[in-house]
Design an enzyme around this catalytic site. Structure first.
Site, short mmCIF file in Angstrom:
data_model
loop_
_atom_site.label_atom_id
_atom_site.label_comp_id
_atom_site.label_asym_id
_atom_site.label_seq_id
_atom_site.Cartn_x
_atom_site.Cartn_y
_atom_site.Cartn_z
N LEU A 166 6.73 50.45 32.54
CA LEU A 166 7.30 51.54 32.55
C LEU A 166 6.34 52.57 32.97
O LEU A 166 6.36 53.67 33.64
CB LEU A 166 7.85 52.08 31.13
CG LEU A 166 9.16 51.11 30.84
CD1 LEU A 166 9.56 51.34 29.28
CD2 LEU A 166 10.28 51.61 31.98
N LYS A 167 5.04 52.37 32.37
CA LYS A 167 4.07 53.26 32.69
C LYS A 167 3.59 53.50 34.24
O LYS A 167 3.38 54.57 34.80
CB LYS A 167 2.64 52.86 31.92
CG LYS A 167 1.52 53.67 32.33
CD LYS A 167 1.49 55.28 32.04
CE LYS A 167 0.21 55.70 32.40
NZ LYS A 167 0.15 57.29 32.18
N VAL A 168 3.58 52.48 34.90
CA VAL A 168 3.39 52.47 36.47
C VAL A 168 4.50 53.09 37.13
O VAL A 168 4.33 53.75 38.16
CB VAL A 168 3.08 51.15 37.07
CG1 VAL A 168 1.77 50.49 36.47
CG2 VAL A 168 3.94 50.17 37.24
#
Length: 314
Positions: A166-168
């Site tokens: 999710l972060k990338v």
């Protein structure tokens, strides 16, 4: 809970600062001894090295610039991991890599969570940043007290690695927004629009975004120092492209973004500030996309407050 923090850079130093302000028993380590000295002067302990920190601490947090750096630190800590120990990865990293390293940690009887942050260095500085947490629920409950000191909104994303996925994705979206804002601001300047008025027009419109409210101010002030460099952008959007390739998703915008950032690095340096990407357009047009009245750096004006878990809609 005695906590170790490895990586006191632009983001890590601010997250560790929140722990220290909250009175945590904190050991710190960084390759830059000056950063360590800054923290020990404020009451932290010099952790010495990763192996010693894992031996002495209950939880060791890493916030490092690359998957390779995290891997080296984890390998050094592994002999000292066991039941009761936690490795908490707060770097933006490759999900497959955190799962690979996590399997080694779990095999030692310790626990692991990937907990990258989102919201900018200015919000990390006040403990108001958002944090994703990928791990089993039992581990999440154990690390939640630490996370609510470092961040405002805490989202349990599922199994180990899910937070990194999710972060990338969020960093990909932020980069896409930055590039479109650079084009929009340059076209408005070329059209003779007042740039302060343009900023407000975007801010009250359907085109508004977190990136506009923050990074556009630094672009227009001319400082273009968002505490995030082009090499980190390339790492993150490259990881997003890798995910797409792994799942056979044919992207069109992503490769173009990578090409644009590569050209920016060629022009301004591998570790140039990411907001300097607008200078490609300034050079092409002969324009200066700046305006008076905008800040040299971002300051989070929201009062620091204890964080809490955010529950997704079901």
């Amino acid at each position: 809970m005695r906590t170790g923090f490895i990586g006191l850079g632009n983001v890590g130093g601010k997250l560790a600062g929140s722990l220290l302000r909250a009175g945590a028993a904190l050991d710190v380590h960084d390759l830059d001894p000056g950063l360590v000295a800054t923290f020990t002067a404020k009451g932290a302990n010099d952790g010495g090295d990763p192996a010693r920190m894992m031996r002495d601490c209950d939880t060791v947090i890493t916030c490092l610039p690359s998957p390779a750096a995290s891997a080296a630190v984890v390998e050094a800590m592994l002999p000292h991991m066991g039941p009761g120990k936690i490795w908490l990865e707060m770097s933006t990293t490759d999900a497959a890599e955190v799962q690979r390293l996590g399997a080694k940690v779990i095999a030692q009887g310790a626990a692991v969570a990937d907990c990258p942050v989102s919201g900018g260095c200015h919000r990390a500085d006040t403990g108001n940043i958002s944090i994703y947490a990928g791990c089993d629920r039992a581990t999440f409950e154990r690390v939640l007290p630490l996370l609510t000191v470092m961040g405002r909104k805490i989202l349990h994303t599922g199994a180990l690695g899910s937070a990194s996925v999710l972060k990338v994705m969020t960093n990909y979206l932020a980069t896409a927004n930055l590039l479109t804002l650079c084009e929009a601001l340059t076209v408005m300047k070329a059209s003779g629009m007042d740039m302060s008025t343009t900023f407000e027009a975007i801010a009250i419109s359907s085109g508004n975004s977190f990136v506009h409210e923050t990074e556009s101010q630094l672009i227009l002030s001319g400082t273009r120092d968002v505490n995030f460099t082009m090499d980190l952008v390339q790492k993150d959007i490259g990881l997003f492209q890798k995910l797409a390739d792994q799942h056979n998703v044919p992207l069109e915008i992503s490769p173009l973004m990578i090409d644009i950032m590569t050209d920016g690095q060629r022009r301004y340096g591998m570790r140039a500030q990411s907001d300097r990407i607008i200078e490609r357009l300034e050079e092409a047009t002969g324009l200066s996309v700046t305006a008076p009245g905008f800040p040299d750096r971002l300051i989070d004006t929201e009062p620091e407050a204890q964080g809490a878990e955010l529950t997704p809609r079901r």
